[in-house]
Design a protein around this motif. Structure first.
Motif, PDB file in Angstrom:
ATOM      1  N   GLU A 410       0.858  -1.189   0.000  1.00 17.06           N
ATOM      2  CA  GLU A 410       0.000   0.000   0.000  1.00 17.06           C
ATOM      3  C   GLU A 410       0.893   1.238   0.000  1.00 17.06           C
ATOM      4  O   GLU A 410       0.789   2.118   0.858  1.00 17.06           O
ATOM      5  CB  GLU A 410      -0.926  -0.008   1.213  1.00 17.06           C
ATOM      6  N   ALA A 411       1.761   1.315  -0.998  1.00 12.55           N
ATOM      7  CA  ALA A 411       2.760   2.384  -1.032  1.00 12.55           C
ATOM      8  C   ALA A 411       2.138   3.771  -1.073  1.00 12.55           C
ATOM      9  O   ALA A 411       2.608   4.702  -0.415  1.00 12.55           O
ATOM     10  CB  ALA A 411       3.678   2.192  -2.241  1.00 12.55           C
ATOM     11  N   GLU A 412       1.076   3.935  -1.832  1.00 12.81           N
ATOM     12  CA  GLU A 412       0.466   5.260  -1.955  1.00 12.81           C
ATOM     13  C   GLU A 412      -0.041   5.759  -0.605  1.00 12.81           C
ATOM     14  O   GLU A 412       0.027   6.939  -0.301  1.00 12.81           O
ATOM     15  CB  GLU A 412      -0.700   5.203  -2.953  1.00 12.81           C
ATOM     16  N   ILE A 413      -0.551   4.832   0.225  1.00 15.19           N
ATOM     17  CA  ILE A 413      -1.083   5.219   1.524  1.00 15.19           C
ATOM     18  C   ILE A 413       0.042   5.372   2.545  1.00 15.19           C
ATOM     19  O   ILE A 413       0.096   6.348   3.294  1.00 15.19           O
ATOM     20  CB  ILE A 413      -2.102   4.167   2.015  1.00 15.19           C
ATOM     21  N   ALA A 422       0.804  18.795  -1.146  1.00 19.04           N
ATOM     22  CA  ALA A 422      -0.252  19.373  -1.977  1.00 19.04           C
ATOM     23  C   ALA A 422      -1.343  19.974  -1.095  1.00 19.04           C
ATOM     24  O   ALA A 422      -1.705  19.386  -0.066  1.00 19.04           O
ATOM     25  CB  ALA A 422      -0.844  18.301  -2.891  1.00 19.04           C
ATOM     26  N   PRO A 423      -1.870  21.144  -1.462  1.00 23.68           N
ATOM     27  CA  PRO A 423      -2.902  21.794  -0.627  1.00 23.68           C
ATOM     28  C   PRO A 423      -4.141  20.927  -0.417  1.00 23.68           C
ATOM     29  O   PRO A 423      -4.796  21.021   0.625  1.00 23.68           O
ATOM     30  CB  PRO A 423      -3.249  23.056  -1.434  1.00 23.68           C
ATOM     31  N   ASP A 424      -4.452  20.073  -1.384  1.00 28.28           N
ATOM     32  CA  ASP A 424      -5.680  19.278  -1.277  1.00 28.28           C
ATOM     33  C   ASP A 424      -5.439  17.883  -0.707  1.00 28.28           C
ATOM     34  O   ASP A 424      -6.333  17.040  -0.727  1.00 28.28           O
ATOM     35  CB  ASP A 424      -6.355  19.159  -2.649  1.00 28.28           C
ATOM     36  N   TYR A 425      -4.239  17.635  -0.194  1.00 26.36           N
ATOM     37  CA  TYR A 425      -3.964  16.301   0.358  1.00 26.36           C
ATOM     38  C   TYR A 425      -4.711  16.152   1.671  1.00 26.36           C
ATOM     39  O   TYR A 425      -4.552  16.952   2.597  1.00 26.36           O
ATOM     40  CB  TYR A 425      -2.457  16.127   0.588  1.00 26.36           C
ATOM     41  N   ASP A 426      -5.533  15.096   1.754  1.00 25.62           N
ATOM     42  CA  ASP A 426      -6.330  14.906   2.967  1.00 25.62           C
ATOM     43  C   ASP A 426      -6.034  13.571   3.657  1.00 25.62           C
ATOM     44  O   ASP A 426      -6.703  13.207   4.623  1.00 25.62           O
ATOM     45  CB  ASP A 426      -7.834  14.978   2.649  1.00 25.62           C
ATOM     46  N   GLY A 427      -5.047  12.842   3.170  1.00 22.87           N
ATOM     47  CA  GLY A 427      -4.687  11.582   3.818  1.00 22.87           C
ATOM     48  C   GLY A 427      -3.671  11.829   4.919  1.00 22.87           C
ATOM     49  O   GLY A 427      -3.301  12.953   5.237  1.00 22.87           O
ATOM     50  N   GLU A 428      -3.239  10.748   5.487  1.00 23.95           N
ATOM     51  CA  GLU A 428      -2.220  10.841   6.531  1.00 23.95           C
ATOM     52  C   GLU A 428      -1.474   9.510   6.579  1.00 23.95           C
ATOM     53  O   GLU A 428      -2.091   8.447   6.621  1.00 23.95           O
ATOM     54  CB  GLU A 428      -2.871  11.121   7.886  1.00 23.95           C
TER      55      GLU A 428
END
Length: 680
Positions: A410-413, A422-428
């Motif tokens: 799950e590399a992206e996560i 990025a201003p719109d990044y909402d993950g963690e």
């Protein structure tokens, strides 16, 4: 900040326990010389940070004693018993080596940063299989192979590998000599002289040539070392005829001893050997051997035959095997470059203790059992030694890879990298550990799937054909992008390729490690200038829509990244051919390995202000040759600070390259800024 890991030279000294001469020919002064040499070797490494040339002394002693045994057998008409010899030798070499390899692997897991594990595990296999010298020879000429500023705890096994190979070859040459002597009705000694004299002459000539043309590779090449073994064999042939008077032998002994002890100070052993300069320690050791037992109270042999020194000779092999990994791992654990007087004394003391224990409880019992046993029992001991190393080593490699595979699932996560900016990044990022990466892993460098030899429009120039790569969409792509340059251009492949896939662009890369792209310059090597000229000619022939090159050369120790010499001239020439040139600003460089620093000291202690790494003005105000410039420094060092980790991802592979993971995380912003710069 000081370098967080030891900066040490390639090791050039290690003793090996060659087969002892028969009792009637026992030479206590030679055993004492071996002990003195290993103490000198350890002292040079621990306190002086250089190499002493002692390896050449041990090569000579090994060949001398080995040859005495075979010459006696050959002249007596007895069988050479090659199988018995080989099992005897490797039954002595392998047990202590196996103990040290396993101990070093355990210490590596406990004290060495995880990013080094894959490389060290690989070198453990090379050491066990007696090919470590060839692995280091390949690395020495491979720009992408490793960070050579960081020493390996198995690096010293290179000379054991050379000796192991010679211990197989030399008996075969003696057997060949015996066959020739029998068929030609010649004296065995005369044929041996001709055979090994030829080996000496051919290997020495090759050694001198390769040392002059490619010294880094020559240092580890078995072929460049054969003449040193042949020197020992020729000395064994000559020794019965060398009978100088006692006064001369006394002088020869002290002269040889003085030359051995001083060679490491006078000569650049690491930079000049093994060419003809290596005659210094060989001739010096030969003088001691020729001096022999003088019977004089003033002879060097009286000192070398001192009982404690002779006993030290008995454990010289184990002492050599232990002192180097202890030194390297201590420096890694403490984050130092030097050990100091007290630290060095502790390292030497621990090395002596482990050497004594290894000799007492491993070497001597197995040696005594071998005398009472059979070939089969000796072979069983060797198989057990291999298994003792192979089982934990293979298990460790399997577990290491399995852990990396789980983290990458799950590399992206788990590893968003620059995407967190990025201003719109909402993950963690989740709580998984930062994944260590190694510069020795081919996946740590940007790659394209096809070699240009597989595509119809690849370059035909030999300077380019083997270092050219392409994406698979060779038929009618929307546009073609050509990347030219060194590893600093190569690292951007991971950002360029996703952009190319999204827009159906074709990417071709011409990559030469250590060679920045630009017009010819005097400071570049002839090979690099040839590559750049050929790359420009190929670009004008291919006519890509754009060429990407690294525009600046960052400095590790000052706030400067000037434009690459000759790049504006090359860009102007390409521009006249209707080709856009995009110059990517070089990433910051550091005087230490950022990843190792983070693993050793913690990421928060390894930060550097971006303003301390770059020139204040970019794009440069001087003539730029019509280039467009691309600067992603704000994403490499966000908020003006260069950190080892961003978005749970290592930013830097070493002290001057980006990781492929982080470069890939820049792909979206690279796409936007690239198209903005070329106005496509």
């Amino acid at each position: 900040m000081t370098h967080p890991y030891p900066v040490l030279p390639h090791v050039s000294d290690r003793p090996s326990p060659p087969p002892k001469a028969a009792k009637p020919g026992y030479r206590p002064e030679v055993q004492g010389l071996r002990a003195l040499a290993v103490l000198m070797v350890a002292s040079y490494h621990i306190w002086l940070g250089r190499v002493s040339g002692g390896v050449d002394v041990f090569l000579l002693i090994s060949a001398f004693l080995l040859s005495l045994s075979f010459i006696r057998k050959g002249e007596a008409g007895r069988g050479l018993q090659l199988g018995h010899y080989w099992t005897h030798v490797f039954n002595r070499l392998l047990p202590a080596a196996a103990v040290v390899i396993v101990g070093t692997l355990a210490a590596t897991v406990l004290f060495v940063p995880r990013s080094r594990w894959a490389e060290i595990f690989s070198q453990a296999w090379s050491s066990l299989l007696y090919v470590q010298n060839w692995a280091l020879a390949a690395d020495s000429v491979d720009y992408y192979a490793a960070d050579h500023s960081i020493a390996s705890p198995f690096q010293h096994f290179w000379s054991l590998s050379v000796q192991g190979q010679v211990f197989v070859l030399w008996p075969l040459l003696f057997a060949l000599s015996a066959v020739i002597a029998r068929l030609a009705h010649k004296r065995f000694r005369s044929v041996v002289f001709c055979v090994f004299g030829t080996v000496f002459a051919v290997s020495l000539a090759f050694s001198v040539h390769e040392t002059y043309t490619n010294q880094a590779h020559a240092y580890f090449d078995t072929r460049t070392r054969l003449w040193e073994f042949a020197f020992g064999t020729l000395l064994a042939l000559a020794i019965p005829y060398l009978k100088p008077v006692r006064g001369i032998r006394v002088a020869a002994g002290w002269l040889g001893l003085a030359a051995i002890l001083s060679g490491g100070f006078i000569l650049d052993v690491q930079g000049q050997f093994p060419g003809f300069v290596a005659l210094w320690p060989l001739v010096a050791a030969a003088l001691v051997i020729v001096a022999g037992q003088t019977g004089s109270r003033l002879g060097a042999d009286r000192f070398l035959s001192w009982r404690p020194l002779v006993r030290m000779g008995d454990m010289s092999y184990a002492l050599y095997l232990w002192h180097w990994p202890i030194l390297v791992i201590y420096l890694a654990w403490r984050g130092r470059q030097e050990v100091g007087l007290v630290g060095g004394a502790l390292i030497l003391g621990l090395s002596l203790i482990l050497a004594a224990l290894t000799t007492r409880f491993v070497e001597k019992p197995l040696r005594a059992r071998e005398k009472r046993g059979t070939w089969g029992r000796a072979a069983l001991v060797m198989a057990a030694c291999v298994a003792v190393v192979a089982v934990p080593l293979a298990s460790g490699q399997f577990l290491l890879k399995a852990a990396d595979d789980r983290l990458l699932a799950e590399a992206e996560i788990n590893y968003p990298g620059a995407r967190v900016l990025a201003p719109d990044y909402d993950g963690e990022p989740t709580g998984v550990p930062v994944r260590a990466v190694s510069s020795t892993d081919p996946d740590s460098w940007g790659r394209l799937p096809l070699a240009c030899s597989e595509v119809p429009d690849g370059p035909t120039d030999p300077a380019l054909s083997s270092i050219c790569f392409s994406t698979t969409n060779t038929d009618s792509p929307e546009r073609t992008i050509l990347i030219i340059g060194s590893s600093h251009a190569q690292q951007w492949i991971e950002a360029v390729e996703p952009m190319a896939q999204a827009h159906d662009y074709r990417v071709i890369a011409l990559l030469k490690g250590g060679c920045t792209y630009g017009a010819a310059a005097e400071w570049r090597s002839e090979d690099c200038n040839r590559f750049n000229e050929a790359a420009t000619e190929y670009a004008l022939e291919l006519k890509p829509d754009a060429v990407i090159a690294v525009a600046t050369s960052a400095m590790s120790d000052e706030a400067a990244d000037p434009v690459v010499d000759g790049l504006p001239e090359a860009a102007r020439k390409l521009g006249e051919g209707g080709i856009d040139v995009v110059g990517v600003r070089d990433n910051p460089r550091f005087p230490f390995n950022m990843q190792v620093c983070a693993e050793t000291n913690g990421a928060d202690l390894c930060t550097t202000p971006l303003m301390d790494k770059q020139s204040p003005d970019f794009p440069p105000s001087e003539d730029d040759g019509g280039m467009a410039f691309l600067d992603l420094s704000d994403l490499i060092c966000p908020e003006g600070t260069c950190r080892p980790v961003v978005g749970n991802t290592y930013v830097f592979l070493d002290d001057n390259h980006l990781t492929t993971d982080y470069a890939a995380s820049l792909a979206g912003e690279f796409d936007r800024r690239f198209h903005q710069s070329v106005s496509w």
